[in-house]
Design an enzyme around this catalytic site. Structure first.
Site, PDB file in Angstrom:
ATOM      1  N   THR A 199       0.539  52.221  16.765  1.00 18.52           N
ATOM      2  CA  THR A 199       1.536  52.912  15.882  1.00 18.52           C
ATOM      3  C   THR A 199       2.834  51.992  15.476  1.00 18.52           C
ATOM      4  O   THR A 199       2.929  50.829  15.911  1.00 18.52           O
ATOM      5  CB  THR A 199       2.248  54.349  16.705  1.00 18.52           C
ATOM      6  N   GLY A 200       3.820  52.648  14.385  1.00 12.95           N
ATOM      7  CA  GLY A 200       4.479  51.801  14.529  1.00 12.95           C
ATOM      8  C   GLY A 200       4.178  50.118  13.068  1.00 12.95           C
ATOM      9  O   GLY A 200       5.120  49.267  13.608  1.00 12.95           O
TER      10      GLY A 200
ATOM     11  N   SER B   1       4.466  49.576  10.533  1.00 11.43           N
ATOM     12  CA  SER B   1       5.407  48.977   9.115  1.00 11.43           C
ATOM     13  C   SER B   1       6.008  47.433   9.818  1.00 11.43           C
ATOM     14  O   SER B   1       6.015  47.223   8.476  1.00 11.43           O
ATOM     15  CB  SER B   1       5.514  49.906   8.679  1.00 11.43           C
TER      16      SER B   1
ATOM     17  N   GLY C  64       8.635  44.380  11.630  1.00 13.88           N
ATOM     18  CA  GLY C  64       9.112  44.511  13.780  1.00 13.88           C
ATOM     19  C   GLY C  64       7.059  44.061  13.916  1.00 13.88           C
ATOM     20  O   GLY C  64       6.353  43.262  14.188  1.00 13.88           O
ATOM     21  N   ILE C  65       8.053  44.642  15.867  1.00  9.67           N
ATOM     22  CA  ILE C  65       6.547  44.082  16.434  1.00  9.67           C
ATOM     23  C   ILE C  65       5.365  44.531  16.061  1.00  9.67           C
ATOM     24  O   ILE C  65       3.681  44.319  16.071  1.00  9.67           O
ATOM     25  CB  ILE C  65       6.592  44.061  17.603  1.00  9.67           C
TER      26      ILE C  65
ATOM     27  N   SER D  64       9.806  47.397  26.607  1.00  7.36           N
ATOM     28  CA  SER D  64      11.089  46.484  26.794  1.00  7.36           C
ATOM     29  C   SER D  64      11.913  46.313  27.838  1.00  7.36           C
ATOM     30  O   SER D  64      11.265  47.138  28.898  1.00  7.36           O
ATOM     31  CB  SER D  64      12.448  47.193  25.682  1.00  7.36           C
TER      32      SER D  64
ATOM     33  N   TYR E 299      17.618  54.758  24.396  1.00  8.34           N
ATOM     34  CA  TYR E 299      15.967  53.653  24.784  1.00  8.34           C
ATOM     35  C   TYR E 299      16.006  53.306  25.553  1.00  8.34           C
ATOM     36  O   TYR E 299      15.108  53.818  26.035  1.00  8.34           O
ATOM     37  CB  TYR E 299      16.919  52.208  23.616  1.00  8.34           C
TER      38      TYR E 299
END
Length: 202
Positions: free
Chosen positions: A12-13, A15, A17-18, A142, A155
């Site tokens: 997931t995520g 698209s 960056g990580i 994180s 966050y």
């Protein structure tokens, strides 16, 4: 001797960056990748990149804050490849600024994406891992979920939650030696994440 099936990885995520880097790393190793994010155009470009590396890739536009969409993501991965070996919960958003200046609607969005989205993904993955008797769940946390992160408090709160989720699920899976739960806790990384975040810092 049967045909060796490629590792199937849901991210997931994916698209940017990580998430994007993770997808390309798995693709280089021959894994079949199922790519989830809200931006379908970015996913389509990543599918082409993964295919250029010789990997099978499937884009499934998904808003992880919606549990029905997360379940559909898992179903489409199952339908395409017959199983899921690795699930990477990476989708995240943020809002920067003094805590009292961040509007409640944005705090809600951060919690829905980062924490609830990770919970929904973990549920979808673990149901399937238990059925097949194996699987690896990777929750991207994180360092902010260890030490806190001023001016990005919502966050940091969600990343503390992600760490707690992983610790709790690892204990729940203790009796199933082929099911693993882990947390990756990066420090600040140079990605588009910071440019996409809401900013109330002035």
């Amino acid at each position: 001797m049967g045909v060796v099936q490629p590792l199937v990885v849901v991210i997931t995520g994916a698209s940017s960056g990580i998430g994007r880097a993770t997808a390309l790393a798995f693709a280089r190793r021959g894994a079949a990748v199922v790519l989830a994010a809200r931006r379908s155009e970015a996913l389509d470009g990543l599918v082409r990149e993964c295919a250029g590396l010789g990997a099978r890739a499937l884009a499934v536009p998904t808003d992880v804050s919606d549990p029905a969409q997360v379940e559909r993501l898992a179903d489409e991965a199952d339908a395409a490849y017959g199983h899921i070996d690795v699930w990477v919960n990476n989708a995240a958003v943020s809002a920067y600024g003094p805590f009292e200046d961040i509007p409640p609607r944005l705090i809600q969005r951060v919690v829905e994406t980062n924490l609830l989205g990770t919970l929904y993904g973990a549920q979808a993955a673990l149901r399937r891992f238990r059925e097949q008797g194996a699987g690896l769940l990777i929750n991207v946390g994180s360092i902010g979920g260890e030490v806190g992160q001023p001016y990005s408090t919502p966050y940091a709160v969600t990343k503390f939650g992600v760490r707690g989720l992983s610790k709790s699920l690892a204990q729940e899976c203790h009796g199933e030696p082929r099911i693993h739960v882990c947390t990756v806790m990066p420090a600040a990384v140079d990605t588009p994440f910071y440019h996409q975040a809401a900013n109330y810092s002035g």
